[in-house]
Scaffold this active site. Structure first.
Site, short mmCIF file in Angstrom:
data_model
loop_
_atom_site.label_atom_id
_atom_site.label_comp_id
_atom_site.label_asym_id
_atom_site.label_seq_id
_atom_site.Cartn_x
_atom_site.Cartn_y
_atom_site.Cartn_z
N SER A 38 -7.08 -1.49 1.85
CA SER A 38 -7.43 -0.36 0.97
C SER A 38 -8.93 -0.29 0.73
O SER A 38 -9.54 -1.28 0.33
CB SER A 38 -6.74 -0.52 -0.39
OG SER A 38 -5.41 -0.13 -0.32
N HIS A 69 -6.84 4.83 2.94
CA HIS A 69 -6.42 4.43 4.29
C HIS A 69 -6.59 5.67 5.18
O HIS A 69 -5.90 6.67 4.99
CB HIS A 69 -4.95 3.95 4.29
CG HIS A 69 -4.76 2.67 3.55
ND1 HIS A 69 -4.63 1.46 4.20
CD2 HIS A 69 -4.70 2.40 2.24
CE1 HIS A 69 -4.49 0.50 3.30
NE2 HIS A 69 -4.53 1.04 2.09
N HIS A 91 2.63 0.12 3.90
CA HIS A 91 3.09 -0.84 2.89
C HIS A 91 4.58 -0.66 2.67
O HIS A 91 5.10 0.45 2.71
CB HIS A 91 2.39 -0.59 1.56
CG HIS A 91 0.90 -0.62 1.62
ND1 HIS A 91 0.15 0.49 1.97
CD2 HIS A 91 0.01 -1.61 1.36
CE1 HIS A 91 -1.15 0.17 1.91
NE2 HIS A 91 -1.26 -1.09 1.56
N TYR A 93 6.03 -0.83 -0.13
CA TYR A 93 6.30 -0.04 -1.34
C TYR A 93 6.27 1.47 -1.07
O TYR A 93 6.77 2.26 -1.87
CB TYR A 93 5.34 -0.40 -2.48
CG TYR A 93 3.89 -0.04 -2.25
CD1 TYR A 93 3.43 1.27 -2.30
CD2 TYR A 93 2.95 -1.03 -1.99
CE1 TYR A 93 2.10 1.60 -2.08
CE2 TYR A 93 1.62 -0.73 -1.79
CZ TYR A 93 1.20 0.59 -1.83
OH TYR A 93 -0.12 0.90 -1.60
N GLU A 94 5.67 1.87 0.08
CA GLU A 94 5.68 3.30 0.41
C GLU A 94 7.08 3.75 0.77
O GLU A 94 7.35 4.95 0.88
CB GLU A 94 4.71 3.57 1.56
CG GLU A 94 3.25 3.38 1.17
CD GLU A 94 2.31 3.50 2.35
OE1 GLU A 94 2.02 4.63 2.76
OE2 GLU A 94 1.85 2.45 2.87
N ALA A 121 -7.40 -5.61 0.01
CA ALA A 121 -7.99 -5.68 -1.33
C ALA A 121 -6.99 -6.44 -2.19
O ALA A 121 -5.79 -6.22 -2.06
CB ALA A 121 -8.21 -4.28 -1.87
N MET A 223 -0.43 -6.49 -2.28
CA MET A 223 0.83 -5.80 -1.96
C MET A 223 0.98 -5.57 -0.45
O MET A 223 1.63 -4.61 -0.03
CB MET A 223 0.88 -4.45 -2.68
CG MET A 223 0.63 -4.52 -4.17
SD MET A 223 0.59 -2.87 -4.88
CE MET A 223 -0.12 -3.20 -6.49
N SER A 224 0.34 -6.39 0.34
CA SER A 224 0.39 -6.14 1.79
C SER A 224 0.18 -7.43 2.57
O SER A 224 0.39 -8.52 2.06
CB SER A 224 -0.72 -5.15 2.17
OG SER A 224 -1.98 -5.78 2.09
N ASN A 247 -10.75 -6.77 -7.95
CA ASN A 247 -10.68 -6.74 -9.42
C ASN A 247 -10.21 -8.10 -9.89
O ASN A 247 -9.59 -8.84 -9.14
CB ASN A 247 -9.67 -5.65 -9.87
CG ASN A 247 -8.30 -5.83 -9.25
OD1 ASN A 247 -8.12 -5.61 -8.04
ND2 ASN A 247 -7.33 -6.26 -10.03
N HIS A 261 -6.28 1.65 -9.03
CA HIS A 261 -6.58 1.81 -7.60
C HIS A 261 -8.02 2.31 -7.38
O HIS A 261 -8.64 1.97 -6.37
CB HIS A 261 -5.56 2.77 -6.97
CG HIS A 261 -5.59 2.79 -5.47
ND1 HIS A 261 -5.47 1.66 -4.70
CD2 HIS A 261 -5.74 3.82 -4.58
CE1 HIS A 261 -5.55 1.97 -3.41
NE2 HIS A 261 -5.71 3.28 -3.32
#
Ligand SMILES: O=P(O)(O)O[C@@H]1C[C@H](O)[C@@H](CO)O1
Length: 288
Positions: A38, A69, A91, A93-94, A121, A223-224, A247, A261
């Site tokens: 990301s 992306h 991902h 979650y998509e 990230a 998350m990836s 972060n 995000h």
């Protein structure tokens, strides 16, 4: 809302067909592949003599639904080596099928790639980590995988790899050492090395979840990456994983700070030059 197909399964033959299309389109035969996380799509900007193919122009290829992306596949040269770079991943979650999340690694394998450099990230859990730090992934915790949600769940196609692949040294130790050398060469002093934990997302973690992960030895959370790495390890690719700490994970109840995000994408912009020089020097050092 894009018109996205979520659930198609990608068989060996489907990946092979995509591979054939790309080999007909491009004269490049890369042994190194890069996946941009990301906000890190501009990593591909350092490639010379680029051939850019939009994901939407590749038959039966998924699209990206997440901001940051770019959804292009870039072939090019970096430090005299041909490279394929994916500006955008898929991902879980998509809502995508597991074989779609595994597609970048499997496609690289069929294209002849031997080394996959995967970036992301991630939120920094280790209290010594600050936004902008780069963490070399030493190992991972695959939470969904540990609970039956592995990217390899389902019938195993031996043409990709064995039913029970090992994940020992999946983040190749020699590549990790080369990243440290490259960091020194580039004057990047705040390079880290740690454990990345993959969670399903897309919600960011609660304070209690983060405290739990910290106690479990996690340094950065995201998350990836892990599904791609497991798929890559399955087909025998060497992997180098890099997390940009975008972060600090918020482990405190007494604050109004919230992860978001936009902050993730902003850190990608400000840290882009560092990641670019690191990856560029790494490629100079790699012998393939
Ligand atoms: O694709 P990556 O893992 O770099 O993206 C991270 C995880 C989520 O997709 C998103 C959250 O901001 O950034």
């Amino acid at each position: 809302m894009k018109n996205v197909k979520y659930n198609e399964n990608y068989s060996y033959e489907d990946v092979e067909a995509i591979c054939k299309f790309l080999l007909e389109k491009s004269h490049y035969r890369p042994k190194i592949g890069i996946i941009c996380g990301s906000g890190l799509s501009n990593l591909a900007d350092i490639l010379q003599e680029q051939e850019v193919i939009a994901y939407s122009d590749i038959p039966n290829f998924p699209t990206c639904t997440v901001q940051g992306h770019r959804a292009c596949l870039v072939f090019g040269i970096l430090n005299d080596k041909p490279v394929i770079c994916m500006q955008g991943r898929f991902h879980k979650y998509e809502g995508y099928s597991t074989s779609k999340v595994a597609l970048p690694a499997r496609l690289m394998y069929l294209l002849g790639v031997e080394i996959m450099i995967v970036t992301n990230a991630a939120g920094g859990i280790n209290s010594d980590y600050d936004p902008g730090n780069i963490m070399i992934i030493k190992d991972h915790i695959n939470f969904p995988g540990m609970a039956g949600g592995s990217v390899l769940r389902g019938p195993n196609d031996e043409r990709f790899g064995p039913r029970f692949p090992t994940m020992n040294n999946v983040y190749n130790d020699k590549l990790r050492e080369l990243v440290k050398v490259a960091a020194k060469n580039c004057g990047i002093s705040n390079i880290r090395e740690g454990v990345y934990c993959f969670l399903g997302g897309p919600s960011f973690e609660t304070v209690a979840e983060l405290r739990f992960l910290k106690a479990a030895g996690v340094d950065a959370v995201g998350m990836s990456t892990v599904p791609e790495v497991v798929a890559a390890g399955h087909c025998g690719l060497k992997v180098c994983g890099l997390s940009l700490i975008s972060n600090k994970a918020i482990m405190d109840y007494d604050t109004d700070d919230k992860p978001n995000h936009e902050e993730v994408l902003d850190t990608g912009k400000t840290s882009c030059a560092n990641i670019q020089s690191l990856v560029s020097d790494l490629l100079r050092l790699i012998e393939v």
